[in-house]
Motif scaffolding. Structure first.
Motif, PDB file in Angstrom:
ATOM      1  N   THR A 175       0.617  -1.334   0.094  1.00 18.46           N
ATOM      2  CA  THR A 175      -0.089  -0.020  -0.400  1.00 18.46           C
ATOM      3  C   THR A 175       0.740   0.945   0.201  1.00 18.46           C
ATOM      4  N   SER A 176       2.353   1.164   0.049  1.00 17.45           N
ATOM      5  CA  SER A 176       3.184   2.546   0.238  1.00 17.45           C
ATOM      6  C   SER A 176       2.580   3.538  -1.523  1.00 17.45           C
ATOM      7  N   ASP A 177       2.760   2.847  -2.074  1.00 10.55           N
ATOM      8  CA  ASP A 177       2.623   3.507  -3.689  1.00 10.55           C
ATOM      9  C   ASP A 177       1.380   3.398  -4.607  1.00 10.55           C
ATOM     10  N   ASP A 178       0.760   1.687  -3.772  1.00  9.84           N
ATOM     11  CA  ASP A 178      -0.244   1.908  -5.027  1.00  9.84           C
ATOM     12  C   ASP A 178      -1.735   1.552  -4.612  1.00  9.84           C
ATOM     13  N   PHE A 179      -2.159   2.196  -2.730  1.00  2.00           N
ATOM     14  CA  PHE A 179      -3.236   1.298  -2.401  1.00  2.00           C
ATOM     15  C   PHE A 179      -4.470   2.262  -3.152  1.00  2.00           C
ATOM     16  N   ASP A 180      -4.663   2.341  -4.121  1.00  2.00           N
ATOM     17  CA  ASP A 180      -6.169   3.233  -4.479  1.00  2.00           C
ATOM     18  C   ASP A 180      -6.298   1.550  -5.763  1.00  2.00           C
ATOM     19  N   ASP A 181      -4.909   0.966  -5.852  1.00  2.00           N
ATOM     20  CA  ASP A 181      -5.213   0.309  -7.721  1.00  2.00           C
ATOM     21  C   ASP A 181      -5.174  -1.407  -7.110  1.00  2.00           C
ATOM     22  N   LEU A 182      -5.589  -1.375  -5.479  1.00  2.00           N
ATOM     23  CA  LEU A 182      -5.976  -3.079  -4.682  1.00  2.00           C
ATOM     24  C   LEU A 182      -6.979  -3.133  -4.989  1.00  2.00           C
ATOM     25  N   SER A 183      -7.615  -4.309  -4.845  1.00  2.00           N
ATOM     26  CA  SER A 183      -8.406  -5.312  -5.617  1.00  2.00           C
ATOM     27  C   SER A 183      -8.942  -5.866  -4.585  1.00  2.00           C
ATOM     28  N   PHE A 184     -10.159  -5.848  -3.910  1.00  2.00           N
ATOM     29  CA  PHE A 184     -10.405  -6.508  -2.862  1.00  2.00           C
ATOM     30  C   PHE A 184     -10.300  -7.909  -2.361  1.00  2.00           C
ATOM     31  N   ALA A 185     -10.065  -9.205  -3.667  1.00  2.00           N
ATOM     32  CA  ALA A 185      -8.809 -10.441  -3.641  1.00  2.00           C
ATOM     33  C   ALA A 185      -7.233 -10.088  -3.197  1.00  2.00           C
ATOM     34  N   GLU A 186      -6.401  -9.083  -3.397  1.00  2.00           N
ATOM     35  CA  GLU A 186      -5.994  -8.616  -3.107  1.00  2.00           C
ATOM     36  C   GLU A 186      -5.681  -8.269  -1.762  1.00  2.00           C
ATOM     37  N   VAL A 187      -6.208  -7.869  -1.601  1.00  2.00           N
ATOM     38  CA  VAL A 187      -6.251  -7.218  -0.079  1.00  2.00           C
ATOM     39  C   VAL A 187      -6.893  -8.996   1.016  1.00  2.00           C
ATOM     40  N   VAL A 238      -4.325 -13.674   3.464  1.00  2.00           N
ATOM     41  CA  VAL A 238      -4.651 -15.333   4.140  1.00  2.00           C
ATOM     42  C   VAL A 238      -3.389 -16.402   4.109  1.00  2.00           C
ATOM     43  N   LEU A 239      -2.642 -16.199   2.159  1.00  2.00           N
ATOM     44  CA  LEU A 239      -2.181 -17.309   1.675  1.00  2.00           C
ATOM     45  C   LEU A 239      -0.705 -17.015   2.666  1.00  2.00           C
ATOM     46  N   THR A 240      -0.649 -15.643   3.019  1.00  2.00           N
ATOM     47  CA  THR A 240       0.584 -15.385   3.977  1.00  2.00           C
ATOM     48  C   THR A 240       0.579 -15.758   5.298  1.00  2.00           C
ATOM     49  N   TYR A 241      -0.361 -16.411   6.400  1.00  2.00           N
ATOM     50  CA  TYR A 241      -1.188 -17.141   7.266  1.00  2.00           C
ATOM     51  C   TYR A 241      -0.903 -18.710   6.962  1.00  2.00           C
TER      52      TYR A 241
END
Length: 232
Positions: free
Chosen positions: A77-89, A94-97
């Motif tokens: 989110t440092s540079d592209d906060f507005d471009d994040l999709s719901f799926a990415e968020v 979940v994958l990291t966990y």
């Protein structure tokens, strides 16, 4: 061997008193004291992460996974906060966990045995220096205080872990029957000679981290001056 609640409560008590003492001496602010108290309490659980079914293992890995997720999300989110999709968020945390819980944790459980390498002063030194190095490289910390905060953070992790090891040794003495249990001497040791390869890796990691640590002189000077300490 002391149980989870005993390790948690005693580590919280001792590191809480230590952080409060630093506040009373004017060395740190209250918010820093709370942070150090938290780290010291977590440090009090660290040695038991080598127990495959311990509450400490669950707690430490959940906190570690949460911290990694926060770091990844901050980077995203440092540079592209507005471009994040719901799926990415949703998917990235979940994958990291999942990787942390079913990948890294599984590998860790297979490499360690209870009261092995994690119940050593070498392991605590590794955790303390890793914490010091991590805090020293966090952006946004006042440069005049960054080195001291880094060393204090690492020191409180080490202190909490040391409290854990000492408690385990104390609980190895049966005061009612005045006898020494067979577990005596297995909790508090410098290194674990049964895992020589892992010991060597940890020693190399400690040496590397020590060479990268920030300047320590100002921290030692601060801790040696208690002239402003207010008891009441």
């Amino acid at each position: 061997m002391a149980n989870f609640n005993t390790h948690l409560n005693v580590a919280a008590l001792i590191t809480g008193v230590c952080s409060a003492s630093l506040v009373a001496a004017g060395h740190i602010e209250l918010d820093t004291a709370v942070w150090l108290w938290f780290l010291g309490t977590i440090g009090g659980l660290l040695p038991d992460i080598d127990s495959d079914n311990s509450t400490s293992l669950d707690t430490i890995f959940n906190l570690f996974a949460f911290a990694i997720i926060l770091i990844i999300m901050r980077y995203m989110t440092s540079d592209d906060f507005d471009d994040l999709s719901f799926a990415e968020v949703i998917v990235v945390p979940v994958l990291t966990y999942a990787v942390m819980k079913y990948g890294l944790r599984t590998i860790f459980e297979r490499l360690t045995v209870h009261r092995g390498s994690c119940h050593t002063l070498l392991f605590l030194a590794l955790c303390g220096l890793a914490t010091t190095q991590l805090i020293a490289n966090v952006d946004g910390i006042d440069t005049d205080k960054a080195d001291r905060l880094a060393w204090l953070s690492g020191g409180f992790v080490f202190l909490g872990g040391l409290v854990h090891l000492m408690l385990d040794e104390i609980y190895s003495v049966d005061l009612r029957n005045i006898r020494i249990k067979r577990s005596f001497g297995t909790a508090l040791k410098l290194v674990d000679l049964d895992s020589k390869l892992l010991m060597l890796v940890m020693m190399l990691a400690v040496a590397a981290l020590w060479n990268m640590t920030p300047e320590v002189g100002s921290t030692l000077a601060m801790l040696s001056d208690w002239s402003m300490f207010i008891l009441f």
